[in-house]
Design a protein around this motif. Sequence first.
Motif, PDB file in Angstrom:
ATOM      1  N   ILE A  96       0.873  -1.177   0.000  1.00  0.00           N
ATOM      2  CA  ILE A  96       0.000   0.000   0.000  1.00  0.00           C
ATOM      3  C   ILE A  96       0.904   1.219   0.000  1.00  0.00           C
ATOM      4  O   ILE A  96       1.916   1.250   0.706  1.00  0.00           O
ATOM      5  N   THR A  97       0.535   2.223  -0.765  1.00  0.00           N
ATOM      6  CA  THR A  97       1.285   3.472  -0.790  1.00  0.00           C
ATOM      7  C   THR A  97       0.561   4.498   0.075  1.00  0.00           C
ATOM      8  O   THR A  97      -0.640   4.692  -0.037  1.00  0.00           O
ATOM      9  N   ILE A  98       1.326   5.133   0.955  1.00  0.00           N
ATOM     10  CA  ILE A  98       0.814   6.164   1.855  1.00  0.00           C
ATOM     11  C   ILE A  98       1.632   7.425   1.622  1.00  0.00           C
ATOM     12  O   ILE A  98       2.857   7.338   1.578  1.00  0.00           O
ATOM     13  N   PRO A  99       1.049   8.585   1.550  1.00  0.00           N
ATOM     14  CA  PRO A  99      -0.377   8.861   1.393  1.00  0.00           C
ATOM     15  C   PRO A  99      -0.796   8.669  -0.058  1.00  0.00           C
ATOM     16  O   PRO A  99       0.042   8.620  -0.956  1.00  0.00           O
ATOM     17  N   ASP A 100      -2.109   8.582  -0.266  1.00  0.00           N
ATOM     18  CA  ASP A 100      -2.593   8.349  -1.625  1.00  0.00           C
ATOM     19  C   ASP A 100      -3.783   9.220  -1.999  1.00  0.00           C
ATOM     20  O   ASP A 100      -4.469   8.953  -2.975  1.00  0.00           O
ATOM     21  N   GLY A 101      -4.035  10.274  -1.238  1.00  0.00           N
ATOM     22  CA  GLY A 101      -5.110  11.195  -1.599  1.00  0.00           C
ATOM     23  C   GLY A 101      -6.456  10.839  -1.016  1.00  0.00           C
ATOM     24  O   GLY A 101      -7.449  11.481  -1.339  1.00  0.00           O
ATOM     25  N   ARG A 102      -6.496   9.831  -0.166  1.00  0.00           N
ATOM     26  CA  ARG A 102      -7.730   9.474   0.532  1.00  0.00           C
ATOM     27  C   ARG A 102      -7.558   9.749   2.015  1.00  0.00           C
ATOM     28  O   ARG A 102      -6.445   9.708   2.540  1.00  0.00           O
ATOM     29  N   VAL A 103      -8.657  10.007   2.692  1.00  0.00           N
ATOM     30  CA  VAL A 103      -8.588  10.112   4.147  1.00  0.00           C
ATOM     31  C   VAL A 103      -8.153   8.752   4.660  1.00  0.00           C
ATOM     32  O   VAL A 103      -8.712   7.716   4.291  1.00  0.00           O
ATOM     33  N   THR A 104      -7.101   8.763   5.471  1.00  0.00           N
ATOM     34  CA  THR A 104      -6.486   7.524   5.944  1.00  0.00           C
ATOM     35  C   THR A 104      -6.226   7.598   7.429  1.00  0.00           C
ATOM     36  O   THR A 104      -5.654   8.575   7.915  1.00  0.00           O
ATOM     37  N   LEU A 105      -6.655   6.562   8.150  1.00  0.00           N
ATOM     38  CA  LEU A 105      -6.256   6.402   9.540  1.00  0.00           C
ATOM     39  C   LEU A 105      -5.070   5.454   9.530  1.00  0.00           C
ATOM     40  O   LEU A 105      -5.159   4.340   9.018  1.00  0.00           O
ATOM     41  N   LEU A 106      -3.967   5.922  10.062  1.00  0.00           N
ATOM     42  CA  LEU A 106      -2.730   5.162  10.106  1.00  0.00           C
ATOM     43  C   LEU A 106      -2.363   4.924  11.565  1.00  0.00           C
ATOM     44  O   LEU A 106      -2.218   5.875  12.332  1.00  0.00           O
ATOM     45  N   SER A 107      -2.247   3.664  11.935  1.00  0.00           N
ATOM     46  CA  SER A 107      -1.909   3.303  13.306  1.00  0.00           C
ATOM     47  C   SER A 107      -0.588   2.549  13.306  1.00  0.00           C
ATOM     48  O   SER A 107      -0.458   1.523  12.638  1.00  0.00           O
ATOM     49  N   VAL A 108       0.406   3.059  14.037  1.00  0.00           N
ATOM     50  CA  VAL A 108       1.703   2.402  14.148  1.00  0.00           C
ATOM     51  C   VAL A 108       1.744   1.692  15.491  1.00  0.00           C
ATOM     52  O   VAL A 108       1.468   2.288  16.535  1.00  0.00           O
ATOM     53  N   PHE A 109       2.065   0.384  15.455  1.00  0.00           N
ATOM     54  CA  PHE A 109       2.014  -0.447  16.657  1.00  0.00           C
ATOM     55  C   PHE A 109       3.210  -1.382  16.723  1.00  0.00           C
ATOM     56  O   PHE A 109       3.996  -1.470  15.794  1.00  0.00           O
TER      57      PHE A 109
END
Length: 179
Positions: free
Chosen positions: A56-69
């Motif tokens: 998956i490429t981040i960011p990609d122009g969509r609202v994205t919730l990104l959680s780092v764990f």
Amino acid sequence: MNRREFVAAAASVGVLGGGAAIATDRVNVGEQPGAAESTQVEIETLDAPGSTAGSITIPDGRVTLLSVFATWCRICAESMPALGQVYDEYGADVRFLSVSNEAIGGTVTREDVADWWSRNDGRWSVGVDTELDLTAEFDVSTVPTTLVLDADNEVAWRSTGEKTVEELQSGIDGALGER
């Protein structure tokens, strides 16, 4: 106790209390929303519940919730029910991605991450940041760290530690323009 001693004691209590709040993740210091760099980061995704092996490429122009764990992080595991509830509510409109930034191949394998994901009811895309590109791009220095990127790829909301459903909803709503 004279006035000077009282003021010094009160100031010391304030400093200690503030330090404790920061250390226990009760206060977010220096985590203001702001523009993300235009650099795109490719994240390896895993074959796990709700996720397929690939990238998956981040960011990609969509609202994205990104959680780092991390799989060793107790608070990360305790955060999963709230993330799951918010995913169930917003998953059709918001991209969700959780990423482990652990050193893969040493004591932690991709299978360990996928097993942790399954045990903690993960059901959206999960990946690994093997080169720490995403960790560096978004200046992630602690886990869990949760970011919401808006459609313009700007960090609309950022926080560390365990979050409530309401806090996560507020972060997403702000990125969606529903404040």
